[in-house]
Design an enzyme around this catalytic site. Sequence first.
Site, short mmCIF file in Angstrom:
data_model
loop_
_atom_site.label_atom_id
_atom_site.label_comp_id
_atom_site.label_asym_id
_atom_site.label_seq_id
_atom_site.Cartn_x
_atom_site.Cartn_y
_atom_site.Cartn_z
N PRO A 187 0.63 -1.21 -0.04
CA PRO A 187 0.00 0.06 0.10
C PRO A 187 0.93 1.21 0.12
CG PRO A 187 0.25 -0.95 2.17
CD PRO A 187 0.82 -1.89 1.41
N GLN A 245 -7.22 -1.48 3.08
CA GLN A 245 -6.30 -1.36 4.27
C GLN A 245 -6.96 -0.25 5.07
OE1 GLN A 245 -2.63 0.90 4.77
NE2 GLN A 245 -1.73 -1.08 5.54
N CYS A 283 2.04 3.63 9.82
CA CYS A 283 2.17 4.75 9.26
C CYS A 283 2.61 5.74 10.16
CB CYS A 283 0.89 5.25 8.67
SG CYS A 283 0.72 6.81 8.08
N LYS A 338 -0.08 -4.76 9.60
CA LYS A 338 1.06 -4.40 8.80
C LYS A 338 1.66 -3.73 9.71
CE LYS A 338 3.18 -2.37 4.58
NZ LYS A 338 3.33 -0.85 4.98
N ASN A 371 9.10 -7.11 4.45
CA ASN A 371 8.96 -5.93 3.64
C ASN A 371 10.05 -4.99 4.00
OD1 ASN A 371 7.36 -2.94 4.07
ND2 ASN A 371 7.41 -3.83 2.01
N GLY A 372 10.48 -4.04 2.97
CA GLY A 372 11.41 -3.21 3.36
C GLY A 372 12.71 -3.35 2.57
N GLU A 373 13.09 -2.20 1.52
CA GLU A 373 14.00 -2.08 0.96
C GLU A 373 14.42 -3.22 -0.19
OE1 GLU A 373 16.15 1.05 0.67
OE2 GLU A 373 14.91 1.16 2.31
N GLY A 406 7.16 -2.05 -2.41
CA GLY A 406 6.49 -0.87 -2.67
C GLY A 406 7.30 0.15 -3.59
N ARG A 407 8.36 0.88 -3.22
CA ARG A 407 9.05 1.57 -3.97
C ARG A 407 9.78 0.99 -5.14
NH1 ARG A 407 12.56 4.12 0.61
NH2 ARG A 407 12.41 1.80 0.90
#
Length: 310
Positions: free
Chosen positions: A7, A72, A102, A143, A203-205, A227-228
Amino acid sequence: MRVVLAPMEGVLDHLMRDLLTQVGGYDLCVTEFVRVVDQVISDKGFYRLCPELINAGVYGCTTKVGTPVRVQLLGQEPDYLAENAVKAIELGSQGIDLNFGCPAKTVNKSRGGAILLKDPENLYRIISAVKAAVPHDAIVSAKMRLGYEDKNLALENAQAVQSAGANELTIHARTKVEGYKPPAHWQWIAKIKEQVTIPIIANGEIWNLADAEQCRLVSNCTDIMVGRGALAVPNLAKIIKRENTKMPWQEVRLLLAKYTEYETSGAKNKYYPNRIKQWLKYLKLQYVEADELFSEIRTLKTAQAIQEKL
Ligand SMILES: Cc1cc2nc3c(=O)[nH]c(=O)nc-3n(C[C@H](O)[C@H](O)[C@H](O)COP(=O)(O)O)c2cc1C
């Protein structure tokens, strides 16, 4: 292995979900967060952030190519979150994802997102209420980040998620204070995984195949969320699944044109200039051509001017 499309508020809207799932490789999408304060959100409110719900009765809540989409929710009030979860499920959402990550200031001031990680009880209360309210077979996922200021409560928070009955948990392997600064601490996910038995999505990087493999190895997770990275390389999920190599710039250009067609033909026209610039900022990380294109359109303000340049 599942690859979940993350998301991303203000960036990963239904048009981008459509585009990226058409490129392929994604097993699930999670919507931008739907903010829950003290009321039940209208159908229109849900449709705005998750238009896939509109025809959910016919096709299920999926993108055009059939990838499931999960709504979400973000908030702090267990009862309102539960009522809205029931509504989202009734509208057709493929489960409910609850946001405990968030970092935005306005969200945290009114207590929602990562600030809830300061007390595992918050997660327990919210998830139990949601789980008790929705039908038995509805998937409830959470999450979370590794903590707010530090990681001291990471294990307790994950355990609270599990004991409240969540079906799965995505962990963005950083604290709120760490923001989006590399590295992501994938080894912390492995630590948590030793203590909880529900499926965990790391998740992450994750920006490429090597990152994905390293993340899966270090975190000891099968499933990952991107994500990114998915915005920087549109076929990232297929790269990670070893079905593709990096998409050439010419194909990315076609996607930019398709996105432009989508965005400028819908009600979202006024957001288009910002959205395309935002996407190019991510593409710049992986394509020099995107950098050039970004410089050319940086100062343009109207959709038409940008469209002509493209
Ligand atoms: C612009 C932006 C918006 C985001 N919006 C959300 C959101 O609405 N809900 C959420 O749970 N996470 C949100 N995130 C966090 C991402 O889902 C993800 O956890 C984070 O970017 C790390 O993954 P990545 O390194 O693959 O990007 C957002 C991140 C960014 C950069």
